[in-house]
Write an enzyme that holds these catalytic residues in place. Structure first.
Site, PDB file in Angstrom:
ATOM      1  N   GLU A   5      -3.957 -16.754   9.515  1.00 29.28           N
ATOM      2  CA  GLU A   5      -3.175 -17.904   9.063  1.00 29.28           C
ATOM      3  C   GLU A   5      -3.902 -19.209   9.390  1.00 29.28           C
ATOM      4  O   GLU A   5      -4.037 -20.092   8.523  1.00 29.28           O
ATOM      5  CB  GLU A   5      -1.787 -17.911   9.715  1.00 29.28           C
ATOM      6  CG  GLU A   5      -0.895 -16.737   9.335  1.00 29.28           C
ATOM      7  CD  GLU A   5      -1.141 -15.473  10.143  1.00 29.28           C
ATOM      8  OE1 GLU A   5      -2.106 -15.444  10.953  1.00 29.28           O
ATOM      9  OE2 GLU A   5      -0.370 -14.511   9.990  1.00 29.28           O
TER      10      GLU A   5
ATOM     11  N   TYR B  34       0.841  -1.199   0.000  1.00 31.17           N
ATOM     12  CA  TYR B  34       0.000   0.000   0.000  1.00 31.17           C
ATOM     13  C   TYR B  34       0.870   1.241   0.000  1.00 31.17           C
ATOM     14  O   TYR B  34       2.045   1.202   0.402  1.00 31.17           O
ATOM     15  CB  TYR B  34      -0.974  -0.010   1.190  1.00 31.17           C
ATOM     16  CG  TYR B  34      -0.340   0.170   2.536  1.00 31.17           C
ATOM     17  CD1 TYR B  34       0.472  -0.828   3.080  1.00 31.17           C
ATOM     18  CD2 TYR B  34      -0.553   1.319   3.282  1.00 31.17           C
ATOM     19  CE1 TYR B  34       1.041  -0.680   4.335  1.00 31.17           C
ATOM     20  CE2 TYR B  34       0.013   1.469   4.539  1.00 31.17           C
ATOM     21  CZ  TYR B  34       0.810   0.463   5.055  1.00 31.17           C
ATOM     22  OH  TYR B  34       1.385   0.614   6.292  1.00 31.17           O
TER      23      TYR B  34
ATOM     24  N   ASP C 228       5.009 -10.565   2.613  1.00 32.21           N
ATOM     25  CA  ASP C 228       4.736  -9.157   2.953  1.00 32.21           C
ATOM     26  C   ASP C 228       5.919  -8.292   2.540  1.00 32.21           C
ATOM     27  O   ASP C 228       7.063  -8.747   2.526  1.00 32.21           O
ATOM     28  CB  ASP C 228       4.475  -9.016   4.459  1.00 32.21           C
ATOM     29  CG  ASP C 228       3.107  -9.566   4.838  1.00 32.21           C
ATOM     30  OD1 ASP C 228       2.382 -10.023   3.940  1.00 32.21           O
ATOM     31  OD2 ASP C 228       2.785  -9.548   6.037  1.00 32.21           O
ATOM     32  N   ASP C 229       5.622  -7.020   2.252  1.00 30.30           N
ATOM     33  CA  ASP C 229       6.687  -6.190   1.668  1.00 30.30           C
ATOM     34  C   ASP C 229       7.717  -5.690   2.682  1.00 30.30           C
ATOM     35  O   ASP C 229       8.754  -5.167   2.302  1.00 30.30           O
ATOM     36  CB  ASP C 229       6.108  -5.023   0.847  1.00 30.30           C
ATOM     37  CG  ASP C 229       5.244  -4.061   1.657  1.00 30.30           C
ATOM     38  OD1 ASP C 229       5.133  -4.229   2.891  1.00 30.30           O
ATOM     39  OD2 ASP C 229       4.670  -3.131   1.046  1.00 30.30           O
ATOM     40  N   ASP C 230       7.445  -5.866   3.981  1.00 35.21           N
ATOM     41  CA  ASP C 230       8.378  -5.320   4.968  1.00 35.21           C
ATOM     42  C   ASP C 230       9.225  -6.381   5.676  1.00 35.21           C
ATOM     43  O   ASP C 230      10.053  -6.046   6.526  1.00 35.21           O
ATOM     44  CB  ASP C 230       7.614  -4.476   6.011  1.00 35.21           C
ATOM     45  CG  ASP C 230       6.491  -5.249   6.675  1.00 35.21           C
ATOM     46  OD1 ASP C 230       6.072  -6.294   6.138  1.00 35.21           O
ATOM     47  OD2 ASP C 230       6.023  -4.812   7.736  1.00 35.21           O
TER      48      ASP C 230
ATOM     49  N   ARG D  14       9.775  -4.941  10.788  1.00 27.59           N
ATOM     50  CA  ARG D  14       8.775  -3.910  10.520  1.00 27.59           C
ATOM     51  C   ARG D  14       9.507  -2.595  10.402  1.00 27.59           C
ATOM     52  O   ARG D  14      10.376  -2.266  11.214  1.00 27.59           O
ATOM     53  CB  ARG D  14       7.748  -3.849  11.649  1.00 27.59           C
ATOM     54  CG  ARG D  14       7.092  -5.198  11.885  1.00 27.59           C
ATOM     55  CD  ARG D  14       5.957  -5.104  12.859  1.00 27.59           C
ATOM     56  NE  ARG D  14       4.831  -4.420  12.277  1.00 27.59           N
ATOM     57  CZ  ARG D  14       3.806  -3.974  12.989  1.00 27.59           C
ATOM     58  NH1 ARG D  14       3.804  -4.091  14.293  1.00 27.59           N
ATOM     59  NH2 ARG D  14       2.796  -3.365  12.396  1.00 27.59           N
TER      60      ARG D  14
END
Ligand code: UDP
Ligand code: MN
Length: 329
Positions: free
Chosen positions: A279, A95, A191-193, A308
């Protein structure tokens, strides 16, 4: 008596030496590397190609090994055709925020080193953004760019994130493979982080149904992990909600494409889903704890970290554009 033995020994000695030298010459070939070369080696082939492992052909010992005189041309052993490397499909929800491009850059730098990886990047947005489109076009990775906005009512702290985006990735995969016999493939939610070691992809690539492994820096502990006994998952080492049927983070499992296709209704749910249960709710639909395949040395190695990114300090960012140029960050 002793002198007879001595003279025999000195007669035989040169012959023994000759035999030793001949054996040594024949075996003096380049020694194989101690560990096999990983197949994600970034330098083997060009961009996006199937970077297959460099394989030693022909046996070093065993029945296929022959003694041949030097200079005699020996027939080259025919390399057996490689089975296709299963494609790793990485579904990444993302996002718009100040660190987005930095996160995606880090992720692409990792993924570019993994052979046969297809990146499904799903924007949490009403349309595909210019920034992400431009970024993907230059990323040098086989990819698919999707988007779906999270409904406003679900954008609240405490509610699960990226449900719609992960489901969009699943829908795309099912649609793409609906008419053909499933090629070997493995799905992973990236996830992107987070931070991913390259070894993780080697581990997940052999997933037969659903595989699991430890995740670092999650659940209020240094790591969480599946507990393994005799090659089977028997419980969970976790400091948070140990009552979860699958006490595992999104980054801690992979699913074979075959399982995704044969369970067409398995999706992430909004309704009835409690915090932290995404999950478990998903995995319950496709597998059982007994069936899980432990990876990373029986779940004793951390190969992925739930890092994070700190919220950036933009306290001095001007309200209106002051610079003479417009720069994408
Ligand atoms: N994400 C998203 N929309 C949001 C919040 C997060 O698409 O409104 C994505 C985010 O980019 C990441 C994933 O969902 O890839 C998980 O989000 P986050 O890292 O914030 O969650 P956490 O690490 O706290 O589970
Ligand atoms: Mn995160």
């Amino acid at each position: 008596m002793k002198s007879v033995l001595f003279s025999r020994f000195f007669i035989l000695l040169p012959w023994i030496l000759i035999v030793i030298i001949m054996l040594d010459v024949d075996t003096r070939r380049p020694a194989p590397p101690l560990t096999p070369r990983p197949y994600f080696s970034p330098y083997v082939m060009g961009r996006g190609g199937a970077r297959l492992p460099l394989r030693r052909v022909g046996p070093d010992s065993g029945p296929g090994r022959r003694w041949v005189k030097r200079n005699e041309s020996r027939p080259q052993p025919q390399p057996r055709p490689e089975p296709p490397l299963p494609t790793i499909y990485a579904i990444t929800p993302t996002y718009s925020r100040p660190v987005q491009k930095a996160e995606l850059t880090r992720l692409a730098n990792t993924f570019r080193q993994v052979a046969q990886l297809h990146w499904i990047l799903v924007e949490d947005a009403v349309a595909r953004s210019e920034l992400v489109s431009r970024f993907l076009a230059r990323a040098g990775l086989p990819s698919t760019h999707l988007h779906v906005p999270t409904p406003r009512r679900y954008k609240r702290p405490g509610l699960p994130r990226a449900t719609e985006q992960r489901n969009a990735g699943l829908a795309w995969l099912r649609q793409r493979h609906q008419h053909q016999r499933a090629q070997p493939g493995v799905l992973f939610f990236a996830d992107d982080d987070n931070t991913y070691s390259l070894e993780l992809f080697q581990e997940m690539r052999t997933t037969r149904k659903v595989s699991v492994w430890p995740v670092g820096l999650v659940g209020g502990r240094r790591y969480e992990r599946p507990l393994v006994e005799n090659g089977k998952v028997v419980g969970w080492y976790t400091g948070w909600r140990a009552d979860r049927p699958f006490a595992i983070d999104m980054a801690g499992f992979a699913v074979s494409l075959q399982v995704i296709l044969s369970n067409p209704k398995a999706v992430f749910k909004r309704r009835g889903s409690q915090p932290g249960m995404q999950e478990s709710d998903f995995l319950k639909q496709i597998t059982t704890v007994e069936e899980l395949e432990p990876k990373a040395n029986n779940c004793t190695k951390v190969l992925v970290w739930h890092t994070r990114t700190e919220k950036v300090n933009l306290a001095n960012e001007p309200k209106y554009h002051l610079d003479t140029v417009k720069i994408e960050v």
